[in-house]
Design a protein around this motif. Structure first.
Motif, PDB file in Angstrom:
ATOM      1  N   TRP A  73       0.773  -0.920   0.052  1.00 24.52           N
ATOM      2  CA  TRP A  73      -0.333   0.358   0.311  1.00 24.52           C
ATOM      3  C   TRP A  73       0.954   0.834  -0.495  1.00 24.52           C
ATOM      4  O   TRP A  73       0.815   2.217  -0.414  1.00 24.52           O
ATOM      5  CB  TRP A  73      -1.134  -0.199   1.250  1.00 24.52           C
ATOM      6  CG  TRP A  73      -2.056  -0.839   0.892  1.00 24.52           C
ATOM      7  CD1 TRP A  73      -2.436  -1.896   1.901  1.00 24.52           C
ATOM      8  CD2 TRP A  73      -3.180  -0.359  -0.330  1.00 24.52           C
ATOM      9  NE1 TRP A  73      -3.382  -2.712   0.919  1.00 24.52           N
ATOM     10  CE2 TRP A  73      -4.314  -1.510   0.176  1.00 24.52           C
ATOM     11  CE3 TRP A  73      -3.546   0.551  -1.074  1.00 24.52           C
ATOM     12  CZ2 TRP A  73      -4.853  -1.459  -0.580  1.00 24.52           C
ATOM     13  CZ3 TRP A  73      -4.374   0.202  -1.756  1.00 24.52           C
ATOM     14  CH2 TRP A  73      -5.529  -0.302  -2.000  1.00 24.52           C
ATOM     15  N   CYS A  74       1.802   1.110   0.478  1.00 22.50           N
ATOM     16  CA  CYS A  74       3.462   2.764   1.123  1.00 22.50           C
ATOM     17  C   CYS A  74       3.454   2.784  -0.667  1.00 22.50           C
ATOM     18  O   CYS A  74       3.794   4.126  -0.915  1.00 22.50           O
ATOM     19  CB  CYS A  74       4.136   1.829   1.806  1.00 22.50           C
ATOM     20  SG  CYS A  74       3.098   2.881   3.566  1.00 22.50           S
ATOM     21  N   VAL A  75       3.908   1.168  -1.457  1.00 21.89           N
ATOM     22  CA  VAL A  75       4.529   1.872  -2.798  1.00 21.89           C
ATOM     23  C   VAL A  75       3.784   2.101  -3.918  1.00 21.89           C
ATOM     24  O   VAL A  75       4.081   2.884  -4.310  1.00 21.89           O
ATOM     25  CB  VAL A  75       4.960   0.463  -3.234  1.00 21.89           C
ATOM     26  CG1 VAL A  75       5.629   0.190  -4.529  1.00 21.89           C
ATOM     27  CG2 VAL A  75       6.245  -0.032  -2.153  1.00 21.89           C
ATOM     28  N   VAL A  76       2.936   2.238  -3.465  1.00 24.82           N
ATOM     29  CA  VAL A  76       0.891   2.419  -4.193  1.00 24.82           C
ATOM     30  C   VAL A  76       0.881   4.026  -3.997  1.00 24.82           C
ATOM     31  O   VAL A  76       1.072   4.755  -5.107  1.00 24.82           O
ATOM     32  CB  VAL A  76      -0.470   1.753  -4.208  1.00 24.82           C
ATOM     33  CG1 VAL A  76      -1.467   1.890  -4.995  1.00 24.82           C
ATOM     34  CG2 VAL A  76      -0.063  -0.242  -4.554  1.00 24.82           C
ATOM     35  N   ALA A  77       1.096   4.525  -2.798  1.00 23.50           N
ATOM     36  CA  ALA A  77       0.422   5.781  -2.151  1.00 23.50           C
ATOM     37  C   ALA A  77       2.357   6.580  -3.105  1.00 23.50           C
ATOM     38  O   ALA A  77       1.225   7.300  -3.685  1.00 23.50           O
ATOM     39  CB  ALA A  77       0.278   5.714  -0.592  1.00 23.50           C
ATOM     40  N   ILE A  78       2.625   5.808  -2.717  1.00 22.92           N
ATOM     41  CA  ILE A  78       4.075   6.915  -3.233  1.00 22.92           C
ATOM     42  C   ILE A  78       4.498   6.589  -4.596  1.00 22.92           C
ATOM     43  O   ILE A  78       4.030   7.821  -5.293  1.00 22.92           O
ATOM     44  CB  ILE A  78       5.401   5.918  -2.671  1.00 22.92           C
ATOM     45  CG1 ILE A  78       5.565   6.564  -1.382  1.00 22.92           C
ATOM     46  CG2 ILE A  78       6.768   7.108  -3.582  1.00 22.92           C
ATOM     47  CD1 ILE A  78       7.198   5.614  -0.289  1.00 22.92           C
ATOM     48  N   ALA A  79       3.942   5.995  -5.630  1.00 17.75           N
ATOM     49  CA  ALA A  79       3.453   6.159  -6.824  1.00 17.75           C
ATOM     50  C   ALA A  79       2.489   7.248  -7.622  1.00 17.75           C
ATOM     51  O   ALA A  79       2.788   7.317  -8.405  1.00 17.75           O
ATOM     52  CB  ALA A  79       3.259   4.624  -7.304  1.00 17.75           C
ATOM     53  N   LEU A  80       1.658   6.925  -7.276  1.00 12.55           N
ATOM     54  CA  LEU A  80       0.047   8.157  -7.120  1.00 12.55           C
ATOM     55  C   LEU A  80       1.155   8.877  -6.815  1.00 12.55           C
ATOM     56  O   LEU A  80       0.940  10.156  -7.641  1.00 12.55           O
ATOM     57  CB  LEU A  80      -0.702   7.589  -6.201  1.00 12.55           C
ATOM     58  CG  LEU A  80      -1.477   6.200  -6.513  1.00 12.55           C
ATOM     59  CD1 LEU A  80      -2.994   6.022  -5.632  1.00 12.55           C
ATOM     60  CD2 LEU A  80      -2.044   6.127  -8.119  1.00 12.55           C
ATOM     61  N   LEU A  81       1.538   9.547  -5.725  1.00 15.75           N
ATOM     62  CA  LEU A  81       1.507  10.419  -5.167  1.00 15.75           C
ATOM     63  C   LEU A  81       3.107  11.661  -6.298  1.00 15.75           C
ATOM     64  O   LEU A  81       2.785  12.560  -6.575  1.00 15.75           O
ATOM     65  CB  LEU A  81       2.979  10.832  -3.596  1.00 15.75           C
ATOM     66  CG  LEU A  81       3.116  12.338  -2.866  1.00 15.75           C
ATOM     67  CD1 LEU A  81       1.712  13.293  -2.970  1.00 15.75           C
ATOM     68  CD2 LEU A  81       3.749  12.148  -2.087  1.00 15.75           C
ATOM     69  N   CYS A  82       3.937  10.495  -6.744  1.00 14.32           N
ATOM     70  CA  CYS A  82       4.836  11.572  -7.810  1.00 14.32           C
ATOM     71  C   CYS A  82       3.775  11.641  -9.101  1.00 14.32           C
ATOM     72  O   CYS A  82       4.148  12.076 -10.150  1.00 14.32           O
ATOM     73  CB  CYS A  82       5.909   9.708  -7.878  1.00 14.32           C
ATOM     74  SG  CYS A  82       6.951   9.919  -6.795  1.00 14.32           S
ATOM     75  N   LEU A  83       3.287  10.035  -9.376  1.00 17.72           N
ATOM     76  CA  LEU A  83       2.516  10.674 -10.698  1.00 17.72           C
ATOM     77  C   LEU A  83       1.157  12.373 -10.420  1.00 17.72           C
ATOM     78  O   LEU A  83       1.880  13.024 -11.346  1.00 17.72           O
ATOM     79  CB  LEU A  83       1.321   9.055 -11.241  1.00 17.72           C
ATOM     80  CG  LEU A  83       0.508   9.567 -11.767  1.00 17.72           C
ATOM     81  CD1 LEU A  83       1.606   9.570 -13.485  1.00 17.72           C
ATOM     82  CD2 LEU A  83      -0.746   8.273 -13.185  1.00 17.72           C
ATOM     83  N   PHE A  84       0.951  12.126  -9.861  1.00 15.29           N
ATOM     84  CA  PHE A  84       0.355  13.329  -9.188  1.00 15.29           C
ATOM     85  C   PHE A  84       1.131  14.694  -9.099  1.00 15.29           C
ATOM     86  O   PHE A  84       1.227  15.773  -9.810  1.00 15.29           O
ATOM     87  CB  PHE A  84      -0.343  13.748  -7.475  1.00 15.29           C
ATOM     88  CG  PHE A  84      -1.280  14.565  -7.524  1.00 15.29           C
ATOM     89  CD1 PHE A  84      -2.193  14.695  -7.464  1.00 15.29           C
ATOM     90  CD2 PHE A  84      -0.410  15.894  -6.350  1.00 15.29           C
ATOM     91  CE1 PHE A  84      -2.941  16.440  -7.131  1.00 15.29           C
ATOM     92  CE2 PHE A  84      -1.300  17.057  -6.121  1.00 15.29           C
ATOM     93  CZ  PHE A  84      -2.385  16.925  -6.755  1.00 15.29           C
ATOM     94  N   LEU A  85       2.802  14.998  -8.487  1.00 12.50           N
ATOM     95  CA  LEU A  85       3.119  16.033  -8.577  1.00 12.50           C
ATOM     96  C   LEU A  85       3.587  15.853  -9.787  1.00 12.50           C
ATOM     97  O   LEU A  85       3.837  16.755 -10.232  1.00 12.50           O
ATOM     98  CB  LEU A  85       4.474  14.964  -7.716  1.00 12.50           C
ATOM     99  CG  LEU A  85       4.474  15.488  -6.268  1.00 12.50           C
ATOM    100  CD1 LEU A  85       5.814  14.769  -5.618  1.00 12.50           C
ATOM    101  CD2 LEU A  85       3.445  16.802  -5.499  1.00 12.50           C
TER     102      LEU A  85
END
Length: 44
Positions: A27-39
């Protein structure tokens, strides 16, 4: 010292802990990937 017999130890607690760790890491890896995509999309 007691003799070690492979496979006789109850490892249910360790198994649940490891499963929880894997789930939290996923879940942390998915959240970090989504955050990077958002940024990448919305950052100035």
């Amino acid at each position: 010292m007691a003799e070690h017999k492979h496979g006789e130890m109850d490892i249910t607690v360790q198994t649940k802990t490891f499963d929880g760790f894997v789930k939290a890491t996923t879940w942390c890896v998915v959240a970090i990937a989504l955050l990077c995509l958002f940024l990448a999309v919305f950052a100035a």
